[in-house]
Design an enzyme around this catalytic site. Structure first.
Site, PDB file in Angstrom:
ATOM      1  N   CYS A   1      58.242  61.395 111.668  1.00 20.43           N
ATOM      2  CA  CYS A   1      57.920  62.466 110.721  1.00 20.43           C
ATOM      3  C   CYS A   1      57.375  63.705 111.448  1.00 20.43           C
ATOM      4  CB  CYS A   1      56.970  61.957 109.644  1.00 20.43           C
ATOM      5  SG  CYS A   1      57.038  62.927 108.123  1.00 20.43           S
TER       6      CYS A   1
ATOM      7  N   GLU B   1      57.252  52.172 109.235  1.00 21.24           N
ATOM      8  CA  GLU B   1      56.121  51.229 109.216  1.00 21.24           C
ATOM      9  C   GLU B   1      55.755  50.737 107.828  1.00 21.24           C
ATOM     10  OE1 GLU B   1      54.243  55.419 109.372  1.00 21.24           O
ATOM     11  OE2 GLU B   1      56.081  54.426 109.993  1.00 21.24           O
TER      12      GLU B   1
ATOM     13  N   HIS C   1      59.354  56.999 107.442  1.00 19.60           N
ATOM     14  CA  HIS C   1      58.288  56.113 107.939  1.00 19.60           C
ATOM     15  C   HIS C   1      58.782  54.665 107.990  1.00 19.60           C
ATOM     16  CE1 HIS C   1      54.912  58.993 108.000  1.00 19.60           C
ATOM     17  NE2 HIS C   1      55.567  59.570 107.010  1.00 19.60           N
TER      18      HIS C   1
END
Length: 508
Positions: free
Chosen positions: A79, A168, A166
């Site tokens: 990002c 994660e 993202h």
């Protein structure tokens, strides 16, 4: 040499999750604020740049010398990290009319190792207002969504990759696969970081670091200090001295039960009754930070007294874990300090003891995994976390012996009923909070004006984020009735349904 991935924190709410995911993949990772980034040594296999609430076009946005690691190590920008590298390379990053927040799907994926075993249309989680409109020369776009042409890129002739989503978060369906591809195929990590590996390397490091020195550790009855003590015992045996202090702010009957349990574990433990010392210093103190500091100060004073009774002690061991370390760091950009921890940040020089923290880089669930591998009693390992300052930060306002008694009684009923109804292990942390208000009630034919207890129970993995626990209404009703009927001074019980963030797990 320990392999590791370094994560640069630019202030994203998800930075800790990146570390968690890598460790789940059995690769050791460390988080550093962008402005405290160390020079990578031979153990570093790659670098990940986190997201950020900033725009790269803001004059005060966080920056770093990318030359420290670009072309030297594999890099993954996430990002803001992706936008920063594009911006620094001469690309165009700007606010977009097609901002993406939430779920999106990759409708274009080039054949690249980063996207190995990831199919077209995979769901990803976006959280950005800026977007990369033009990539610099030498940058190749390798994935896109319907509204964002550049969802991922790589830099030619470098092991440098970047993504605008993202991986994660669990909403990115193949996010863990992408991270796996980065750490194994691109960084060449061997994925050997396991609890057994941690124990072997930590015990060896402790032996080398401590030698024949004597170490004292303050035990609390919780998971962290217990696991730290057993690790130290394996390293230095009889040179470990354990001190368990009753600060008057423990759970009901906890001091006696825990002291007995530690002796059964073969630990050389000394029990110290210091209730009055702590309570006297807390008299009239209402500010949460002042409470923490007072407790930390008295804790150190008592420790100092006890440590001086042991000849030639050199070290104080502490059960500090990674969330304590992360939350105690306050720098421009990354997360501001949430609260102070009296076991983070050193000791006064008068104590003349060095600090050793065997668990400093572990998350809570990792500590439990290490404890299991060490053979520690599951009763200790499954105990809910309990704050270092104890019930002092669960009594809002000033602290008195009467308030402690009331809270201990209410807390004991809550915890005992969780266990009796097989709910205890479904909850990550539970406890009662004494609120600084009184309410009108009716008991028998009499009007009462008594105290209010709040019950708090959360689910979590590591305490960095938490959700309120959806306990059955019937159970909550039973606990409420028992507390009101059995604890003198309470006529109302409420239940906290706040999550972290925006709230914290503890009230203070």
């Amino acid at each position: 040499m320990e392999e590791k991935i370094l994560i640069l924190d630019f202030g994203s709410q998800y930075t800790q999750l990146i570390a968690r995911r890598l460790r789940e993949l059995q690769v050791y990772s460390e988080i550093y604020p962008f402005n405290h980034f160390p020079d990578p040594d031979a153990s570093v296999k790659g670098v990940i740049l986190s997201g950020s609430p900033f725009s790269v076009n803001d004059p005060d946005s966080p920056r770093i010398d990318l030359g420290k690691f670009r072309k030297k190590l594999p890099v993954l920008g996430v990002c803001y990290g992706a936008q920063l590298m594009a911006h620094e390379g001469g690309g165009k990053v700007q606010a977009s009319d097609t901002r993406e927040y939430g779920r999106a799907n990759l409708n274009a994926i080039k054949n690249d190792v980063l996207f190995k075993n990831i199919k077209l249309g995979t769901q990803v989680w976006m959280s950005h207002g800026d977007t990369i409109k033009e990539v610099p020369s030498g940058f190749e776009i390798i994935a896109g969504t319907e509204s964002v042409a550049c969802a991922a890129y790589k830099i030619k002739d470098e092991l440098t990759y970047a993504i605008q989503f993202h991986p994660e978060v669990t909403h990115s369906t193949d996010g863990k696969t992408l991270l796996h591809n980065f750490i194994t195929d691109i960084c060449g990590c061997s994925q050997n970081w396991t609890p057994a590996h941690f124990i072997d390397t930590t015990v060896a490091e402790l032996k080398q670091k401590l030698g024949n020195d004597k170490v004292v550790i303050g035990l609390s009855g919780g998971v962290d200090s217990s696991v730290a003590a057993i690790l130290l015992k394996q390293a230095i045996a009889s040179n470990l001295y354990c001190i368990f202090i009753d600060n008057g702010l423990l759970r009901k009957d906890e001091y006696e039960k825990v002291l007995h349990g530690y002796k059964n574990m073969g630990l050389n433990v000394i029990g110290v009754d210091a209730k009055q010392q702590f309570l006297s210093q807390l008299k009239g103190v209402t500010d949460p930070e002042q409470k923490r500091k007072a407790i930390g100060r008295v804790f150190i004073e008592v420790f100092d007294q006890e440590a001086h009774k042991i000849q030639d002690v050199s070290w104080l061991a502490q059960g500090t874990i990674y969330p304590d370390v992360i939350e105690s760091v306050s720098v421009k950009g990354p997360s501001a300090t949430i609260k102070s921890h009296h076991n983070v940040g050193g000791l006064p020089e008068t104590m003349k003891l060095k600090i050793v923290e065997p668990l400093r880089m572990l998350f809570k669930d990792e500590v439990r995994a290490v404890g299991t591998a060490l053979g520690i009693d599951p009763v200790i390992l499954k105990r809910h976390p309990f704050p270092g300052p104890g019930l002092a930060i669960r009594i809002l306002g000033d602290i008195t012996e009467e308030k402690v008694r009331i809270l201990q009684e209410a807390d004991a009923i809550f915890i005992d009923e969780l266990k009796a109804h097989n709910l205890y292990n479904q909850v990550w942390q539970a406890g009662a909070v004494f609120l600084p208000v009184q309410s009108v009630g009716v008991m028998g034919d009499e009007r009462t004006y008594q105290h209010v207890i709040c019950l708090r129970a959360v689910t979590s993995v590591d305490g960095m984020t938490a959700d309120w626990c959806h306990l059955p209404y019937e159970f909550l009703g039973l606990v409420s009735n028992k507390i009101i009927n059995q604890v003198k001074g309470i006529n109302r019980v409420v239940y906290d349904i706040s999550s972290k963030p925006p709230a914290t797990i503890e009230w203070e």
